[in-house]
Design an enzyme around this catalytic site. Structure first.
Site, short mmCIF file in Angstrom:
data_model
loop_
_atom_site.label_atom_id
_atom_site.label_comp_id
_atom_site.label_asym_id
_atom_site.label_seq_id
_atom_site.Cartn_x
_atom_site.Cartn_y
_atom_site.Cartn_z
N ARG A 106 0.84 -1.26 0.07
CA ARG A 106 -0.08 -0.09 0.01
C ARG A 106 0.86 1.27 0.12
O ARG A 106 1.92 1.40 0.93
CB ARG A 106 -0.92 -0.15 1.22
CG ARG A 106 -1.59 1.40 1.50
CD ARG A 106 -2.41 1.59 2.60
NE ARG A 106 -3.70 0.93 1.84
CZ ARG A 106 -4.92 1.26 2.76
NH1 ARG A 106 -5.11 1.90 3.59
NH2 ARG A 106 -6.06 0.53 2.31
N HIS A 133 -7.80 0.66 -6.17
CA HIS A 133 -7.87 0.00 -4.82
C HIS A 133 -8.36 -1.24 -5.20
O HIS A 133 -9.63 -1.66 -4.65
CB HIS A 133 -8.65 0.78 -3.80
CG HIS A 133 -8.39 0.48 -2.33
ND1 HIS A 133 -7.80 -0.79 -2.04
CD2 HIS A 133 -9.01 0.63 -1.33
CE1 HIS A 133 -7.88 -0.98 -0.90
NE2 HIS A 133 -8.79 0.00 -0.23
N GLN A 136 -10.42 -3.74 -2.85
CA GLN A 136 -11.63 -3.07 -2.23
C GLN A 136 -12.71 -3.83 -3.15
O GLN A 136 -13.94 -3.86 -2.74
CB GLN A 136 -11.39 -1.67 -2.27
CG GLN A 136 -12.65 -0.90 -1.64
CD GLN A 136 -12.99 -1.13 -0.20
OE1 GLN A 136 -12.10 -1.05 0.67
NE2 GLN A 136 -14.32 -1.43 -0.08
N ASP A 229 -16.83 8.01 -0.86
CA ASP A 229 -15.53 7.93 -0.34
C ASP A 229 -15.24 9.30 0.35
O ASP A 229 -15.62 10.29 0.13
CB ASP A 229 -14.51 7.91 -1.28
CG ASP A 229 -12.92 7.34 -0.87
OD1 ASP A 229 -12.84 7.18 0.56
OD2 ASP A 229 -12.00 7.43 -1.52
N CYS A 270 -16.12 2.52 1.29
CA CYS A 270 -14.90 1.61 1.28
C CYS A 270 -14.65 1.79 2.86
O CYS A 270 -13.86 0.95 3.73
CB CYS A 270 -13.69 2.11 0.57
SG CYS A 270 -13.19 3.90 0.67
N ARG A 315 -13.84 -7.57 2.93
CA ARG A 315 -12.52 -7.38 2.51
C ARG A 315 -11.74 -8.61 2.79
O ARG A 315 -10.65 -8.83 2.08
CB ARG A 315 -11.81 -6.18 3.25
CG ARG A 315 -12.60 -4.94 3.00
CD ARG A 315 -12.39 -4.25 1.53
NE ARG A 315 -11.08 -4.35 1.16
CZ ARG A 315 -9.99 -3.50 1.48
NH1 ARG A 315 -10.40 -2.41 2.23
NH2 ARG A 315 -8.83 -3.72 1.22
N1 NVA Z 1 -9.55 7.65 -1.07
C1 NVA Z 1 -9.24 6.95 0.10
C2 NVA Z 1 -9.68 5.37 0.14
C3 NVA Z 1 -9.28 4.88 1.51
C4 NVA Z 1 -9.68 3.27 1.58
C5 NVA Z 1 -8.00 7.30 0.48
O1 NVA Z 1 -6.96 7.21 -0.48
O2 NVA Z 1 -7.48 7.61 1.49
N1 CP Z 2 -11.29 0.61 2.92
C1 CP Z 2 -9.91 0.51 3.30
O1 CP Z 2 -8.90 0.16 2.49
O2 CP Z 2 -9.40 0.70 4.67
P1 CP Z 2 -8.26 0.87 5.49
O3 CP Z 2 -7.61 2.16 4.87
O4 CP Z 2 -8.67 1.05 6.74
O5 CP Z 2 -7.22 -0.24 4.91
#
Ligand code: NVA
Ligand code: CP
Length: 327
Positions: A106, A133, A136, A229, A270, A315
């Site tokens: 990540r 992602h 997800q 989101d 998400c 998930r």
């Molecule tokens: N758009 C958000 C998604 C988190 C799961 C981020 O990148 O922070």
């Molecule tokens: N939805 C998601 O990716 O959550 P986290 O950032 O907690 O992993």
């Protein structure tokens, strides 16, 4: 279906049938877990979990899924390794390939996870980048399939910042699965035109449609899924909040939008979500801008139409499917 040795970097790399297979495998693994039937045939294997951004769901899903499958895990947190500071992605990939059977990553740009996969000799799984992602998406598809019984033909509307990982991924997913994707937001926040064209070309072969609109009532009329989101994603500067709130408040998911959707419509997110004042950022935003809810109202978030916690559980089952299929 043989996905052994494949990376899982973005759904653009997978066929409709491969995505369906992963969703069905996840449903099967979920069923086995609920019935107490262990699937731990990956004993003796180990996976590395690299997180250059924070996480609750993705990290816990990879750890629990790996342990359920009989594997060991090593978590590398956003600051506690040499990655990116003293050691390149290419070198890290080759080091980890000698110790682990799979690597989750990540981080920031999609090109970083692609680079990691290029040099790694083991499968690499994208646990979120700025652009995509993909794990997800499998959880969202499983949740949709559990609720509606099918995926093809589902109408999904995304409200909010549609230029980032979530809307990009949902648009690709809908195109691949023959679903109808609408980005309902201010035109400033429409997805990248090149990706829209790529998705429209895929959609032409699957029966999907891609629509961009700034009209909330038209964009949510009779749809099956309303998705949103956070307005400010991980890694973005604090200074963008004022502009985002100003621009995206009209696209907050509220009762009027949900009531305008189809009878069986569900709300997905998400997570994490800003729907009340029970978070540090939520309180801070209220002090600065006077609003107590952001991308979704608390009423919708807590309603029966909201399947966000089922989605979060999924998930784990879907990430387990990705690891089981590719290892
Ligand atoms: N758009 C958000 C998604 C988190 C799961 C981020 O990148 O922070
Ligand atoms: N939805 C998601 O990716 O959550 P986290 O950032 O907690 O992993």
């Amino acid at each position: 279906m043989d996905l052994k040795g494949r990376d899982f970097l973005k759904l653009l790399d997978f066929t409709t049938e491969e995505i369906e297979y992963l969703v069905d495998l996840a449903a099967d693994l979920k069923d086995k877990k609920k019935r107490g039937i262990p699937v731990d045939t990956f004993r003796g294997k180990n996976v590395a979990l690299i997180f250059e951004k924070t996480s609750t769901r993705t990290r816990c899903s990879f750890e629990v899924a790996a342990h359920d499958l009989g594997m060991g895990t090593t978590y590398l947190d956003p600051s506690g390794s040499q990655i990116g500071k003293k050691e390149s992605i290419a070198d890290t990939a080759r080091v980890l390939s000698g110790m682990f059977e799979g690597i989750e990553y990540r981080g920031y740009g999609q090109e970083i996870v692609e680079e990691l996969a290029k040099y790694a000799k083991v499968p690499v799984w994208n646990g979120l980048t700025n652009e995509f992602h993909p794990t997800q998406m499998l959880a969202d598809l499983l949740t949709i399939k559990e609720h509606f019984g099918y995926m093809k033909g589902i109408k999904l509307t995304y409200m909010g910042d549609a230029r980032y990982n979530m809307a990009n991924s949902l648009m690709v997913t809908c195109a691949k699965m023959g679903m109808h994707f609408t980005a309902c937001t201010s035109p400033k926040y429409f997805p990248d035109a090149k990706l829209v064209e790529e998705c429209k070309a895929i959609a032409a072969t699957t029966g999907a449609t891609i629509t961009l609109t700034d009209d909330v009532m038209a964009g949510t009329k009779d749809v099956d899924v309303i998705y949103t989101d956070v307005w400010v994603s991980m890694g973005e500067p604090d200074e963008v909040w004022a502009e985002r709130i100003h621009d995206l408040l009209p696209y907050q998911v509220n009762k009027a939008a949900m009531d305008n959707a189809g009878d069986k419509a569900i709300f997905l997110h998400c997570l994490p979500a800003f729907h009340d004042l029970d978070t540090k950022i939520g309180k801070d935003i209220q002090e600065r801008f006077g609003i107590s809810e952001m991308e979704v109202t608390d009423e919708v978030f807590e309603s029966e139409k909201s399947l966000v916690f089922e989605e979060a559980e999924n998930r784990m089952h879907t990430i387990k499917a990705v690891m089981a299929a590719t290892l």
